[in-house]
Design an enzyme around this catalytic site. Structure first.
Site, short mmCIF file in Angstrom:
data_model
loop_
_atom_site.label_atom_id
_atom_site.label_comp_id
_atom_site.label_asym_id
_atom_site.label_seq_id
_atom_site.Cartn_x
_atom_site.Cartn_y
_atom_site.Cartn_z
N HIS A 81 6.86 -1.14 6.20
CA HIS A 81 7.70 -0.63 5.12
C HIS A 81 8.63 0.43 5.69
O HIS A 81 8.31 1.06 6.70
CB HIS A 81 6.83 -0.04 4.00
CG HIS A 81 6.17 -1.08 3.16
ND1 HIS A 81 6.35 -1.17 1.80
CD2 HIS A 81 5.34 -2.11 3.49
CE1 HIS A 81 5.65 -2.19 1.32
NE2 HIS A 81 5.03 -2.77 2.34
N CYS A 125 3.97 -1.26 -2.79
CA CYS A 125 2.65 -1.32 -3.43
C CYS A 125 2.59 -0.35 -4.60
O CYS A 125 2.84 0.85 -4.43
CB CYS A 125 1.56 -0.97 -2.41
SG CYS A 125 -0.11 -0.93 -3.11
#
Length: 308
Positions: A205, A236
């Protein structure tokens, strides 16, 4: 140069936290377009309960309508036995099972401890019994936003336990963008030495702007498989502060500029990335689609000729 393989996860990881449902037809068209870009894998959807992830409640319909392009593996997330039963009917090419390396994140994300998660995934693996290749994604492998550092030894232990169950591959996930290139290089080198028979994928990420630096560190350490998300979508919901995945087009453009072979048609991919904001209804983080490829040249101002 080494061949690098990309798995685009936008229609699963990217779309699952979008605030508005993406129509099934848009998902199918996007997957078919991605298939023609040259990706090795596409994570199409998730067979999680529609109540848990309503954005992907059309999993069966999407899998039934997509075109299957030769050379592309269509993978799906499978959370449990019921999901595995549904996924087998979908004729997916790979099942992706998920748990966290961090106990706290696993409790937050999956509502159970790691050992219970492992036992449940082991049950799925036994149920599938080799009918479909299985990959396991280990979340928060480089750090947990609630616990902090996750020792590499913990990650390696779970990799070993899943390897003993004869899964095909493991994805090592930087779920919250806490990884740094030195940490990534060590993890990559050590895992390849100990688990050379596994298909290892790294998943980053860009939460703190180190996503592409981490990709490069992994590539230079021998990793050849990566997850990415068109436009940099995703994140998430149970990881405080986490933003989207690395942008597929940004990472592929970087590696292509360095001479690596990805098999991806970058102009076609950039065209698709520029259409993505209209599909999701907002701007997306990817940069190359906005700035253009380094190969895209611009005409010089008219007065330049007078100055030569």
């Amino acid at each position: 140069m080494t061949r690098i393989y990309f798995n685009d996860v936008v229609t699963r990881d990217g779309f699952q936290i979008e605030p508005h449902f993406i129509p099934t037809e848009d998902k199918v068209r996007l997957i078919d377009e991605l298939s023609q870009c040259g990706f090795a894998k596409i994570e199409v959807t998730s067979f999680t309960s529609p109540k848990a992830i309503p954005m992907l409640r059309d999993a069966e319909e999407v899998m039934g309508k997509i075109a299957r392009f030769p050379g592309v593996e269509y993978t799906v997330l499978v959370p449990n036995l019921r999901g595995a039963e549904r996924a087998l009917e979908s004729r997916a090419d790979e099942f992706n099972l998920v748990m966290s390396s961090s106990e706290t994140h696993n409790l937050a994300n999956l509502r159970m401890g790691r050992e219970k998660s492992f036992a449940g995934l082991a049950e799925v693996i036994r149920f599938v019994d080799g009918k479909t290749p299985i990959n396991v994604s280990l979340s928060t492998a480089f750090g947990c936003p609630m616990e902090g550092n996750v020792p590499q030894s913990v990650v390696e232990k779970f990799v070993e336990r899943f390897a003993d169950l004869e899964v095909r591959g493991l994805t090592i996930c930087d779920t919250t963008g806490m990884a740094n290139p030195a940490q990534v290089a060590k993890m990559a080198e050590d895992l390849q030495k100990k688990f050379s028979h596994l298909q290892l994928t790294f998943h980053f990420h860009n939460t703190r702007g180190m996503g592409l630096a981490n990709v490069l560190a992994a590539v230079q350490s021998g990793i050849v498989r990566f997850d990415g998300s068109l436009g940099g979508l995703g994140g998430c919901p149970y990881a405080p502060g986490a933003s989207g995945n690395i942008s597929s087009e940004d990472a592929i453009h970087m590696l292509d500029a360095m001479g690596y072979e990805t098999g991806v048609d970058i102009p076609r991919l950039l065209k698709l990335a520029r259409e993505l904001p209209e599909i999701v209804g907002h701007s997306v983080p990817g940069q190359v689609a906005k700035a253009g490829s380094t190969c895209d040249l611009h005409p010089a101002p008219d007065y330049i000729d007078e100055l030569r």
